[in-house]
Design a protein around this motif. Sequence first.
Motif, mmCIF file in Angstrom:
data_model
loop_
_atom_site.group_PDB
_atom_site.id
_atom_site.type_symbol
_atom_site.label_atom_id
_atom_site.label_comp_id
_atom_site.label_asym_id
_atom_site.label_seq_id
_atom_site.Cartn_x
_atom_site.Cartn_y
_atom_site.Cartn_z
ATOM 1 N N PRO A 8 3.323 18.807 4.844
ATOM 2 C CA PRO A 8 4.138 18.095 5.411
ATOM 3 C C PRO A 8 3.699 16.656 4.934
ATOM 4 C CG PRO A 8 3.473 19.549 7.140
ATOM 5 C CD PRO A 8 2.704 19.641 6.118
ATOM 6 N N GLY A 9 4.538 15.783 4.980
ATOM 7 C CA GLY A 9 4.287 14.295 4.587
ATOM 8 C C GLY A 9 3.899 13.913 3.156
ATOM 9 N N VAL A 10 3.803 15.144 2.384
ATOM 10 C CA VAL A 10 3.638 14.774 1.085
ATOM 11 C C VAL A 10 4.415 15.615 0.035
ATOM 12 C CG1 VAL A 10 1.303 13.701 1.246
ATOM 13 C CG2 VAL A 10 1.590 16.465 1.083
ATOM 14 N N THR A 11 5.641 16.304 0.897
ATOM 15 C CA THR A 11 6.323 17.116 -0.177
ATOM 16 C C THR A 11 7.595 16.525 0.076
ATOM 17 O OG1 THR A 11 4.708 18.999 0.272
ATOM 18 C CG2 THR A 11 6.964 19.613 -0.493
ATOM 19 N N PHE A 12 8.625 16.777 -1.179
ATOM 20 C CA PHE A 12 9.887 16.600 -1.375
ATOM 21 C C PHE A 12 10.492 17.685 -1.754
ATOM 22 C CE2 PHE A 12 8.486 12.051 -1.823
ATOM 23 C CZ PHE A 12 9.111 11.328 -0.749
ATOM 24 N N LYS B 172 0.871 -1.161 -0.114
ATOM 25 C CA LYS B 172 -0.111 0.062 0.033
ATOM 26 C C LYS B 172 0.914 1.242 0.005
ATOM 27 C CE LYS B 172 -3.454 2.393 2.751
ATOM 28 N NZ LYS B 172 -4.292 2.498 3.879
ATOM 29 N N VAL B 173 0.412 2.310 -0.687
ATOM 30 C CA VAL B 173 1.342 3.426 -0.822
ATOM 31 C C VAL B 173 0.570 4.449 0.323
ATOM 32 C CG1 VAL B 173 1.919 5.350 -2.336
ATOM 33 C CG2 VAL B 173 1.609 3.140 -3.282
ATOM 34 N N ASN B 174 1.422 4.971 1.067
ATOM 35 C CA ASN B 174 1.052 5.659 2.332
ATOM 36 C C ASN B 174 0.973 7.191 1.726
ATOM 37 O OD1 ASN B 174 0.658 3.601 4.044
ATOM 38 N ND2 ASN B 174 2.860 3.292 4.187
ATOM 39 N N PHE B 175 -0.003 8.123 2.089
ATOM 40 C CA PHE B 175 -0.083 9.350 2.123
ATOM 41 C C PHE B 175 -1.307 9.927 2.660
ATOM 42 C CE2 PHE B 175 -1.157 8.015 -2.028
ATOM 43 C CZ PHE B 175 -2.239 8.535 -2.237
ATOM 44 N N LEU C 73 5.697 2.384 1.474
ATOM 45 C CA LEU C 73 6.009 2.857 0.236
ATOM 46 C C LEU C 73 5.204 4.476 0.527
ATOM 47 C CD1 LEU C 73 4.676 0.743 -2.454
ATOM 48 C CD2 LEU C 73 7.018 1.335 -1.867
ATOM 49 N N GLN C 74 6.145 5.349 0.365
ATOM 50 C CA GLN C 74 5.476 6.701 0.657
ATOM 51 C C GLN C 74 5.488 7.593 -0.490
ATOM 52 O OE1 GLN C 74 4.744 7.695 4.008
ATOM 53 N NE2 GLN C 74 4.209 9.706 3.248
ATOM 54 N N LEU D 239 10.144 20.189 -11.605
ATOM 55 C CA LEU D 239 9.227 20.715 -10.534
ATOM 56 C C LEU D 239 7.836 19.822 -11.085
ATOM 57 C CD1 LEU D 239 7.937 22.599 -8.279
ATOM 58 C CD2 LEU D 239 7.012 24.018 -10.272
ATOM 59 N N GLY D 240 7.382 19.277 -10.010
ATOM 60 C CA GLY D 240 6.155 18.528 -10.101
ATOM 61 C C GLY D 240 6.083 17.185 -10.320
ATOM 62 N N LYS D 241 7.191 16.365 -10.219
ATOM 63 C CA LYS D 241 7.520 15.077 -10.347
ATOM 64 C C LYS D 241 6.903 14.401 -9.282
ATOM 65 C CE LYS D 241 9.977 15.600 -14.187
ATOM 66 N NZ LYS D 241 10.106 16.848 -14.453
ATOM 67 N N VAL D 242 6.186 13.426 -9.466
ATOM 68 C CA VAL D 242 5.744 12.663 -8.359
ATOM 69 C C VAL D 242 6.514 11.214 -7.973
ATOM 70 C CG1 VAL D 242 3.557 11.091 -7.629
ATOM 71 C CG2 VAL D 242 3.114 13.206 -8.977
ATOM 72 N N VAL D 243 6.815 11.345 -6.772
ATOM 73 C CA VAL D 243 7.718 10.284 -6.377
ATOM 74 C C VAL D 243 7.281 9.309 -5.263
ATOM 75 C CG1 VAL D 243 10.129 9.856 -5.380
ATOM 76 C CG2 VAL D 243 9.898 11.912 -7.071
ATOM 77 N N VAL D 244 7.558 8.061 -5.466
ATOM 78 C CA VAL D 244 7.222 7.146 -4.341
ATOM 79 C C VAL D 244 8.670 6.526 -3.751
ATOM 80 C CG1 VAL D 244 6.205 4.700 -3.727
ATOM 81 C CG2 VAL D 244 5.215 6.697 -5.291
ATOM 82 N N ILE D 245 8.854 6.657 -2.564
ATOM 83 C CA ILE D 245 10.202 6.144 -1.904
ATOM 84 C C ILE D 245 9.552 4.781 -1.153
ATOM 85 C CG2 ILE D 245 11.224 8.495 -1.792
ATOM 86 C CD1 ILE D 245 10.629 8.444 1.343
ATOM 87 N N GLU D 246 10.673 3.742 -1.292
ATOM 88 C CA GLU D 246 10.204 2.487 -0.698
ATOM 89 C C GLU D 246 11.496 2.063 0.540
ATOM 90 O OE1 GLU D 246 11.204 -2.005 -1.972
ATOM 91 O OE2 GLU D 246 11.086 -0.732 -3.564
#
Length: 447
Positions: A367-371, A133-136, A396-397, A380-387
């Motif tokens: 917070p929690g959804v910004t890199f 599951k992807v968390n956010f 997964l975040q 700018l605006g790239k969506v990233v998931v870190i594992e």
Amino acid sequence: MNILFNQKFRLTVGCAGLFLVSLASSHLYNQSTIKQLAPQEQSFTQQENFTPLQSHISFTSNQVADPLTSKFQNPFVVQQTSDQILGEQNAFSSQQDLLAASTPYPVVDEFKKYKFSVNGSQVFSTVKLPSSKVNFNQGDLLTVLVNTRKYFQDYASEDPDVMRTGVLATQGVTVPDVLKTLDFMIAVLKEDIANNRATRLQDHKFINTNFRVIKWTAYNPKSKQQKQLRITKYAVFTHSGSRKKTSTFNTPIYSLKENSNNDKFYTRYTKQDVLSGIYEPGGKEFGKVTNLAYLTRNGLEEAIMEGTILINFTDGYKAFFNVDRNNGMPYIRGLKATAQKRYWYFREVDAIKGYGYKIDAKISIKPGVTFAGDVLNIGLGKVVVIEHTQGGRKHLQMGVIADTGGAFLPNLYQLDFLAGIFKNKKEFGQNISQLPDYATAYFLVKK
């Protein structure tokens, strides 16, 4: 730079001569195009051993090449079906992707000067997102997605930096692809929230079906063995402050006045100059800036490092203050904060602010959804998931690159995660102890 082919070419009897002419013209075209697209790198090509972007064969309109074998074929021998043509186009597209991945990308610094080159194949690979599951937080992610998309809409013409394709161009990712990704995610989140259900963006199957998943391998010229991204964390800290200078609150933060763009006097002074009292009563530049607050010295350094601070004034007033403009002096890695010459001027804002070419345009972030990352080279605006793995389980975040900073110019091996608002470093440390120092990272791009 790749030359894209989107039409079918035919071969004549004199193909050999035309091929040689085309090869020469292709080389000249690529060289002139490189100079037009990246004038800032021209003066660096010799002294920095800059490797020009590879040129590829350009065919004239009466030629055709087999994309897999590179052998010339006569199109009149067999009448091709539409399926065969589509198959050739797909194969050709695959070859173009391979060529793009091997084309050197010129990495630039904050002044857009060439630093080094990197091949896309060294950094990226197409994969599937792991089955977790992807968390956010759904509402917070939606807010950052919407605000980032609006920045493109409102300020792209004034801020050409956000229109740079960056290193992901080696994977065929364009700015329109980024906007399409943001638009799709916004639509999905709005629909799922309106229906009071867990969003489909947390489902790895939905993501793998609807998005290209591009694994990001860290590229650190100073540490070639690093493969995972370094995940640092930043925060907004609350600090007590005063409207007037006291023995405790003796370090000022200032705001530039509107006419400061015309007279850039502030670019002459280091942080040390400012803190020596040049803007205070009796100082040689008294009256040229607006005094916002007095903090402790530690409060100032944290405000500069994090970009935003929440001040609790002694009179009961509370407000966010965000960095606005600096004195133009470079941030020096490895030098302690108090010795840095760069000084930031602040402005009062209504939320935590991320990227923006001026203070009034900065993106409001959560917070929690910004890199924070390298906006010039990653985008700018790239969506990233870190594992990362915690307690034997994969986590997964998801977040959006909606902020930047001096540590990311250039930087292809690190992201800074906005952790939250904290009273002090101890509370911050306790919160981030559950977060990874290094993680596997993935970009999501709408198919």
